[in-house]
Design an enzyme around this catalytic site. Structure first.
Site, PDB file in Angstrom:
ATOM      1  N   GLY A 145      17.184  21.468  45.094  1.00 47.35           N
ATOM      2  CA  GLY A 145      18.516  21.376  44.502  1.00 47.35           C
ATOM      3  C   GLY A 145      19.573  20.743  45.388  1.00 47.35           C
ATOM      4  N   GLY A 199      19.833  17.154  45.596  1.00 49.97           N
ATOM      5  CA  GLY A 199      19.958  15.740  45.271  1.00 49.97           C
ATOM      6  C   GLY A 199      18.902  14.865  45.923  1.00 49.97           C
ATOM      7  CG  LEU A 200      17.479  15.123  49.582  1.00 51.56           C
ATOM      8  CD1 LEU A 200      17.038  15.829  50.859  1.00 51.56           C
ATOM      9  CD2 LEU A 200      17.734  13.654  49.894  1.00 51.56           C
ATOM     10  CB  SER A 247      13.205  19.282  45.327  1.00 53.50           C
ATOM     11  OG  SER A 247      14.163  19.804  44.442  1.00 53.50           O
ATOM     12  CB  ALA A 271      11.636  13.961  40.129  1.00 53.41           C
ATOM     13  CB  ALA A 272       9.265  14.922  44.898  1.00 49.85           C
ATOM     14  CG  ASP A 290      16.349  12.421  40.413  1.00 51.75           C
ATOM     15  OD1 ASP A 290      17.259  11.588  40.576  1.00 51.75           O
ATOM     16  OD2 ASP A 290      16.429  13.604  40.789  1.00 51.75           O
TER      17      ASP A 290
HETATM   18  O1  PMV Z   1      21.332  15.594  42.048  1.00 53.15           O
HETATM   19  P1  PMV Z   1      20.293  14.801  41.392  1.00 53.15           P
HETATM   20  O2  PMV Z   1      19.348  14.145  42.319  1.00 53.15           O
HETATM   21  O3  PMV Z   1      19.605  15.500  40.289  1.00 53.15           O
HETATM   22  O4  PMV Z   1      21.018  13.515  40.782  1.00 53.15           O
HETATM   23  C1  PMV Z   1      21.822  13.620  39.680  1.00 53.15           C
HETATM   24  C2  PMV Z   1      22.247  12.239  39.342  1.00 53.15           C
HETATM   25  C3  PMV Z   1      23.154  12.194  38.132  1.00 53.15           C
HETATM   26  O5  PMV Z   1      23.500  10.821  37.955  1.00 53.15           O
HETATM   27  C4  PMV Z   1      24.408  12.999  38.371  1.00 53.15           C
HETATM   28  C5  PMV Z   1      22.454  12.716  36.892  1.00 53.15           C
HETATM   29  C6  PMV Z   1      21.368  11.820  36.354  1.00 53.15           C
HETATM   30  O6  PMV Z   1      20.614  12.298  35.513  1.00 53.15           O
HETATM   31  O7  PMV Z   1      21.283  10.635  36.733  1.00 53.15           O
END
Ligand code: PMV
Length: 322
Positions: free
Chosen positions: A101, A103-104, A106, A108-109, A150
């Site tokens: 959680g 933004g890297l 996790s 999807a990987a 992602d």
């Molecule tokens: O925080 P993450 O890696 O799930 O990225 C979200 C990216 C957004 O543009 C905010 C949402 C999306 O679905 O692209």
């Protein structure tokens, strides 16, 4: 006895988060320093399919997993895609060095690692587009309205210029650059941040569409800068700062992110912004390679719970995905 392994890297969004949900482009790159791993090994007949999520300290039989379990969902979807409706007698061990959680990528990987392990187990190769589509189905269940960036960058394992619903474009020959990634230590609640922004967009669509257009224009400038060189790091850094300014106007930054972003700039970074959904998670800073260690140290001193230095090498040929 068969043992196979599937791995998948983490990712960061360089430019364009949030606006990408509304049809604008975004750029994302793999982060190979962190990865998820799935090891699948056959067990004795009658043992069933057991999932051992080591980091989560959870072990369970696939047959007893709740319908809304994300790991069970990607396994079931992949078995369906491989036309193997009956799970084999096997143990699936999952580990990941990608913090959850932040933004890297996790989620999807781990899904991608599972798909790769299952495809290898049954010796039925799936191409990146097929893997991405399976992982996207799970992302949709858990993230509301994901753009699909992602699963795309993680399944294709390359820097991508991404527009929702369009074939991916790999980035063209350019020049490598160095980023410092720093973690606020706070979870970025993607679903909430995206939902909150959606409500504000619904209340004032014209205002938010202007922001999204501005972000889209920054993404296209960044793409040209990355692809065409000569190395213009200062310009790329300014584009990051411009993107961050709009993300702040969108209400998705946070005091913790702003603190790390300012720290990086003061330590000599050429530009910095949040990466991903915001309100927490990671920020990224563009640096000259020789500054990377000092900027990473400043970020740790300022309270970042983890830092990663990564070099983005842009792919040598531009072609549409098959
Ligand atoms: O925080 P993450 O890696 O799930 O990225 C979200 C990216 C957004 O543009 C905010 C949402 C999306 O679905 O692209």
């Amino acid at each position: 006895m068969t043992t196979v392994r599937g791995v998948a890297s983490g990712k960061i969004i360089l430019f364009g988060e949030h606006a990408v949900v509304y049809g604008r482009p975004a750029i994302a790159v793999p982060v190979r320093q962190v990865q998820a791993q799935a090891i699948l090994e056959t067990t004795n007949p009658g043992h069933g399919f057991v999932v051992d999520a080591l980091d989560l300290k959870r072990s369970y039989r696939l047959s007893t997993a709740p319908a809304n379990d994300p790991i069970a969902t990607i396994i079931r979807l992949t078995l369906g895609r491989l036309t193997r409706p009956d799970p084999p007698d096997a143990l699936l061990s999952l580990t990941s060095t990608i913090p959850l959680g932040r933004g890297l990528g996790s989620g999807a990987a781990i899904s991608t690692a599972i798909v790769r392990a299952l495809a290898r187990f049954f010796q039925q190769p799936l191409n990146p587009e097929e893997i991405s589509a399976l992982v996207y189905d799970v992302e949709k269940l858990y993230h509301g309205t994901p753009s699909g960036i992602d699963n795309t960058v993680i399944a294709f394992e390359q820097p991508v210029y991404f527009v929702k619903g369009k074939p991916i474009e790999r980035m063209r020959a350019g020049w490598p650059f160095t980023l410092v990634i720093a973690d606020t230590g706070l979870v970025a609640p993607t679903h909430q941040v995206v939902g909150d922004l959606r409500r504000r967009w619904q209340a004032e669509p014209a205002r938010y569409e202007v922001y999204f257009d501005q972000i889209g224009a920054i993404v296209n400038r960044a793409r040209r800068t990355i692809e065409h060189g000569p190395a213009d790091l200062n310009r790329l850094g300014r584009l990051m700062d411009d993107n961050q300014a709009i993300l702040t106007d969108l209400g998705v930054s946070s005091p913790e992110l702003n603190w790390l972003i300012n720290t990086a700039r003061q330590a000599g970074a050429l530009g910095a912004k949040l990466s991903g959904a915001g309100w927490g998670g990671n920020m990224i800073a563009l640096v000259e390679p020789e500054q990377a260690t000092a900027v990473a140290q400043s970020l740790s001193d300022a309270g970042a719970t983890a830092t990663i230095v990564t070099r983005v090498a842009v792919f040598a040929h531009s072609k549409k995905a098959k």
